[in-house]
Design an enzyme around this catalytic site. Structure first.
Site, mmCIF file in Angstrom:
data_model
loop_
_atom_site.group_PDB
_atom_site.id
_atom_site.type_symbol
_atom_site.label_atom_id
_atom_site.label_comp_id
_atom_site.label_asym_id
_atom_site.label_seq_id
_atom_site.Cartn_x
_atom_site.Cartn_y
_atom_site.Cartn_z
ATOM 1 N N HIS A 3 3.425 -4.740 -1.825
ATOM 2 C CA HIS A 3 3.104 -5.873 -2.037
ATOM 3 C C HIS A 3 3.287 -6.623 -1.850
ATOM 4 O O HIS A 3 4.356 -7.601 -1.980
ATOM 5 C CB HIS A 3 3.141 -5.702 -3.419
ATOM 6 C CG HIS A 3 2.372 -4.805 -3.443
ATOM 7 N ND1 HIS A 3 2.973 -3.493 -4.298
ATOM 8 C CD2 HIS A 3 1.288 -4.280 -4.947
ATOM 9 C CE1 HIS A 3 2.629 -2.768 -4.690
ATOM 10 N NE2 HIS A 3 0.945 -3.198 -5.656
ATOM 11 N N HIS A 19 3.801 -6.564 -9.497
ATOM 12 C CA HIS A 19 4.363 -5.825 -8.025
ATOM 13 C C HIS A 19 4.851 -6.471 -7.084
ATOM 14 O O HIS A 19 4.872 -5.862 -6.139
ATOM 15 C CB HIS A 19 2.084 -5.255 -8.090
ATOM 16 C CG HIS A 19 1.868 -6.478 -7.463
ATOM 17 N ND1 HIS A 19 1.405 -7.103 -9.485
ATOM 18 C CD2 HIS A 19 1.244 -7.538 -7.156
ATOM 19 C CE1 HIS A 19 0.487 -8.648 -9.410
ATOM 20 N NE2 HIS A 19 0.981 -8.392 -7.540
ATOM 21 N N PRO A 39 4.109 -3.638 -15.310
ATOM 22 C CA PRO A 39 2.928 -2.390 -16.645
ATOM 23 C C PRO A 39 2.346 -4.966 -16.727
ATOM 24 O O PRO A 39 3.524 -5.281 -17.446
ATOM 25 C CB PRO A 39 2.774 -2.445 -17.363
ATOM 26 C CG PRO A 39 3.837 -1.711 -16.740
ATOM 27 C CD PRO A 39 4.656 -2.105 -15.860
ATOM 28 N N GLY A 72 -3.747 -10.651 -13.042
ATOM 29 C CA GLY A 72 -3.672 -9.226 -13.758
ATOM 30 C C GLY A 72 -3.293 -9.859 -15.263
ATOM 31 O O GLY A 72 -3.596 -8.828 -16.310
ATOM 32 N N HIS A 128 -2.713 -7.471 -1.063
ATOM 33 C CA HIS A 128 -2.212 -7.397 -2.203
ATOM 34 C C HIS A 128 -1.173 -6.424 -2.139
ATOM 35 O O HIS A 128 -0.278 -6.465 -2.465
ATOM 36 C CB HIS A 128 -3.166 -7.064 -3.113
ATOM 37 C CG HIS A 128 -2.606 -6.320 -3.321
ATOM 38 N ND1 HIS A 128 -2.279 -7.184 -5.217
ATOM 39 C CD2 HIS A 128 -2.767 -5.510 -4.933
ATOM 40 C CE1 HIS A 128 -1.731 -6.463 -6.326
ATOM 41 N NE2 HIS A 128 -1.908 -5.338 -5.819
ATOM 42 N N SER A 154 3.418 -3.088 -46.429
ATOM 43 C CA SER A 154 3.236 -1.695 -46.586
ATOM 44 C C SER A 154 4.434 -0.866 -45.774
ATOM 45 O O SER A 154 4.766 0.123 -45.945
ATOM 46 C CB SER A 154 1.875 -1.275 -45.741
ATOM 47 O OG SER A 154 0.971 -1.641 -46.582
ATOM 48 N N GLU A 193 0.658 -6.096 -33.094
ATOM 49 C CA GLU A 193 0.872 -4.895 -32.395
ATOM 50 C C GLU A 193 1.840 -4.429 -30.920
ATOM 51 O O GLU A 193 2.698 -4.702 -30.754
ATOM 52 C CB GLU A 193 0.399 -3.203 -32.392
ATOM 53 C CG GLU A 193 0.367 -3.063 -34.368
ATOM 54 C CD GLU A 193 -1.369 -3.463 -34.642
ATOM 55 O OE1 GLU A 193 -2.026 -3.872 -33.332
ATOM 56 O OE2 GLU A 193 -1.705 -3.758 -35.686
ATOM 57 N N PHE A 242 -0.792 3.559 -35.224
ATOM 58 C CA PHE A 242 -0.999 2.337 -34.243
ATOM 59 C C PHE A 242 0.187 1.702 -33.626
ATOM 60 O O PHE A 242 -0.049 1.298 -32.742
ATOM 61 C CB PHE A 242 -1.040 1.266 -35.671
ATOM 62 C CG PHE A 242 -1.931 0.669 -36.142
ATOM 63 C CD1 PHE A 242 -3.650 1.708 -35.384
ATOM 64 C CD2 PHE A 242 -2.432 0.261 -37.582
ATOM 65 C CE1 PHE A 242 -4.600 1.602 -36.813
ATOM 66 C CE2 PHE A 242 -3.624 0.294 -37.610
ATOM 67 C CZ PHE A 242 -4.354 1.474 -37.428
ATOM 68 N N HIS A 278 3.248 5.406 -43.205
ATOM 69 C CA HIS A 278 2.522 5.978 -43.375
ATOM 70 C C HIS A 278 1.847 7.113 -41.864
ATOM 71 O O HIS A 278 1.299 7.012 -41.125
ATOM 72 C CB HIS A 278 0.977 4.927 -43.475
ATOM 73 C CG HIS A 278 1.050 4.481 -44.673
ATOM 74 N ND1 HIS A 278 1.474 3.431 -44.345
ATOM 75 C CD2 HIS A 278 0.484 3.533 -45.197
ATOM 76 C CE1 HIS A 278 2.505 1.924 -45.407
ATOM 77 N NE2 HIS A 278 0.696 2.423 -46.478
ATOM 78 N N HIS A 315 -6.387 6.528 -39.398
ATOM 79 C CA HIS A 315 -5.409 5.578 -40.268
ATOM 80 C C HIS A 315 -4.595 6.898 -40.293
ATOM 81 O O HIS A 315 -2.714 6.895 -40.010
ATOM 82 C CB HIS A 315 -5.635 5.182 -41.526
ATOM 83 C CG HIS A 315 -5.739 3.538 -41.605
ATOM 84 N ND1 HIS A 315 -6.792 3.451 -40.564
ATOM 85 C CD2 HIS A 315 -5.408 2.580 -41.225
ATOM 86 C CE1 HIS A 315 -7.353 2.300 -40.797
ATOM 87 N NE2 HIS A 315 -6.370 1.534 -41.457
#
Ligand SMILES: Cc1ncc(C[n+]2csc(CCOP(=O)(O)OP(=O)(O)O)c2C)c(N)n1
Ligand SMILES: [Mg+2]
Length: 662
Positions: A27, A67, A117, A155, A258, A375, A402, A428, A452, A464
């Protein structure tokens, strides 16, 4: 005469073009567009010393637009880091070169985090800035006083995680976080107008950021913007207006630059345009000298810092912490006490009990939860919140973020000096999954407290109730998934996770579990990943392999079988990854390599059976759940799915009969 900033920047442009040309892949556009801004940052502002990439008080630089990796490779080489060498750069993207396609923290000192990422670099930078403020609150300006700089592309600022990250940063008033946005109005598909018309600046301002706009192709203007940013108490977004592929006369400003080599003709034209007449991979002596000077500019600050460290009463402790060492002296006294007062507890509660001992013994831990503190049982009594008013606090209210939490924890872990753990529901982990993957890839010691962990959570139902999560996380390399069966195993797993140099997931129950480990042991039995918890009384015909909440069910099923004269072992398998790493003799002792006709192996886990044939053999029996769960009280859900001792014992005897196993 000193070369101009533009000429220094052109060295980055040339290296980026030439390396991508040689690899015929990569790139060039991003490094060419941001070369001037990066030159301003690295020659005038960033506090670093190329001779000591690990200097703890260096500024952190994060190329979130991963990149554009040639930007950071060029910068590290030009400023005089030992690696990459020019030969490394010539082998950009080739097998074995540290100049990998995207920047990898485990390949090159100076690459603080692994990026590519999109969005996660920025979100990890938030964690780095949190760690800096936290350590500053403890050790003071004399030892901890640095900034975190980020280069982010369009991005990075489109990905949802940026919203979580900037919200957290604005809330925590992370004024030492400075983001340079490569605002080139281009992404792969073409103009950003194809997909975006939001006011990015207004969005950052709404998140309580300071914003500045400048010409990103003018190093002097970028420099002024950075000065303003450092003077402000808020985190800053500097909108650098740039042109992608700047310098390539026929392709600049287009998506064509790019992610592809420019081609020999265009590279030649760019050389002309930029007034750069050196052959590929050659840097004129005056330019290299100026860059090397910039790379050594922090040497004085570093040696002054070293003097302060040597003189500091907290110096040894600080060094110990930055080396990532944690004590495990808490474990034995904790287990002794626990064994004296055994009672049924959920493993999430057992985790909290262990954390009381851990957090008291290990000051480096920083806990948190994505809005499920009560929790996940992640907050121990003495922990105070980490807030803009009290960075010394050790508990982060991440909010319902999260992914942002997981990214921030990666940043904290890789900053060093802190050991982050954070919780949400196991289901999750999917929201956080790519950050968990980056924890693993980056060797970041992050501990995910995922409660959980099955249909045992009951009434919240299938949205869940995790099904495929345990096995899908186990499939991830360099990640330990722990699923302890009682309070003792929970403490053992915590000890292993803390001593690891890899991330861990602790899968913990909502529901109470019976104590199964009731006697003191000389060793941490979970260290082997799986071990014989119950030995067959009658001649052994069955081996149950169970995890977490299903271990006590397997033990009860084994007792039913014994009553019928069928001997049954129960193997508790809190961590398959660690079991797989044991010597063959050990694994064969626990799971003898005989046919399922002689000894039937039965896996029991309240989740997908996918993959359990690895331990049961193809002809073994796998008890689990291969569909989504149900909304019902936990005991009803377990009964519905046949996960009770009676139903499992009946299934085993039936199976043995069908297969003619005596
Ligand atoms: C999460 C994620 N999705 C998709 C990609 C693939 N990808 C790499 S660069 C890019 C476009 C990024 O645009 P921008 O940040 O504006 O970079 P520029 O084209 O300006 O260099 C995409 C979609 C990725 N690396 N990460
Ligand atoms: Mg762009």
């Amino acid at each position: 005469m000193q070369p101009t900033q533009r000429r220094l920047a052109n060295a980055i442009r040339a290296l980026a073009m030439d390396a991508v040309e040689a690899a015929n892949s990569g790139h060039p556009g991003m490094p060419m567009g941001m070369a001037d801004a990066a030159t301003a940052l690295f020659t005038k502002h960033l506090k670093f010393d190329a001779a000591d990439p690990h200097w703890p008080d260096r500024d952190r630089f994060i190329l979130s637009a991963g990149h554009g990796s040639m930007l950071i490779y060029a910068l590290l080489h030009l400023t005089g880091y030992a690696r990459p060498t020019i030969d490394d750069i010539k082998r950009f993207r080739q097998l074995g070169s540290p100049c990998a396609g995207h920047p990898e923290n485990f390949e090159l000192p100076g690459v603080e985090v692994t990026t590519g990422p999109l969005g996660q670099g920025l979100a990890m930078a938030v964690g780095m800035a949190m760690a800096e403020r936290h350590l500053n609150a403890i050790y003071g300006d004399e030892l901890v006083d640095h900034r975190t700089f980020v280069v982010a592309g369009d991005g990075c600022l489109m990905e949802g995680v940026n919203h979580e990250a900037i919200g957290l940063a604005g809330h925590l008033k992370l004024g030492r976080l400075i983001v340079l946005w490569d605002d080139n109005s281009i992404t792969i598909d073409g103009s950003t107008e194809l997909s975006r018309n939001e006011d990015v600046i207004a969005r950052f301002q709404a998140a309580k950021w300071h914003t500045i706009e400048c010409d990103g192709l003018d190093a002097g203007k970028v420099s002024k913007a950075i000065e303003k940013a450092t003077a402000d108490e808020r985190p800053t977004l500097i909108r650098c207006k740039t042109i992608i592929g700047y310098g390539a006369p026929n392709k600049q400003g287009t998506a064509a630059t790019h992610g592809a080599a420019l081609g020999a003709e265009e590279v030649a034209a760019a050389r002309k345009e930029l007034g750069w007449d050196s052959p590929p991979f050659e840097i004129p002596a005056d330019v290299l000298a100026a860059w090397r000077e910039a790379g050594a500019r922090g040497g004085k600050a570093r040696s002054e810092w070293q003097t302060r460290l040597d003189a500091s009463a907290k110096g040894a402790e600080f060094t110990h912490r930055m080396a990532g060492k944690v004590d495990d002296a808490w474990l034995k006294p904790y287990l002794d006490k626990l064994l004296g007062e055994l009672k049924p507890v959920a493993t999430r509660k057992a985790s909290e009990m262990a954390l009381e001992a851990i957090n008291a013994a290990i000051p480096a831990t920083i806990g948190g939860s994505a809005d499920l503190t009560g929790s996940n049982n992640t907050k121990t009594k003495a922990l105070e919140p980490l807030t803009a008013e009290n960075y010394a606090g050790r508990y982060v209210y991440y909010g319902i973020r999260e992914f942002g939490m997981a990214c921030a924890m990666n940043g904290m872990a890789l900053h060093g000096g802190v050991v982050p753990y954070g919780g949400t529901f196991l289901v999750f982990t999917d929201y956080a999954r790519n950050a968990i993957r980056l924890s693993a890839l980056q060797h970041a010691r992050v501990i995910y407290v995922m409660t959980h962990d099955s249909i045992g959570l009951g009434e919240d139902g299938p949205t869940h109730q995790p099904i495929e999560h345990l096995q899908s996380l186990r499939a991830m390399p360099q990640l330990d998934v722990f699923r302890p069966c009682d309070a003792v195993e929970t403490a053992e797993c915590w000890a292993l996770a803390l001593q690891s140099d890899e991330p861990s997931v602790l899968a913990l129950t909502r529901q109470n579990l019976t104590p199964l480990r009731t006697k003191p042991e000389d060793a941490n039995l979970c260290a082997r990943g799986g071990y014989r918890l119950r030995r067959a009384g009658n001649p052994r015909k069955v081996i149950f392999i169970a995890t977490g909440s299903e271990v006590e069910i397997a033990v009860a099923a084994a007792e039913r079988l014994e009553q019928q004269g069928i001997g049954a072992d129960v193997v508790s398998m809190p961590c398959t990854e660690r079991f797989d790493a044991q010597p063959q003799e050990y694994r064969e002792d626990i799971l003898p390599d005989v046919s399922n006709r002689e000894i039937l192996r039965v896996s029991v886990e309240a989740g997908a059976t996918f993959g359990w044939e690895r331990y049961t053999g193809l002809h073994g029996l796998r008890v689990g759940i291969d569909r989504f769960g149900v909304s019902a009280p936990a005991p009803d859900a377990y009964d519905y799915f046949g996960l009770t001792p009676d139903k499992i014992a009946a299934r085993v005897t039936e199976f043995m009969k069908e297969r003619g196993i005596q």
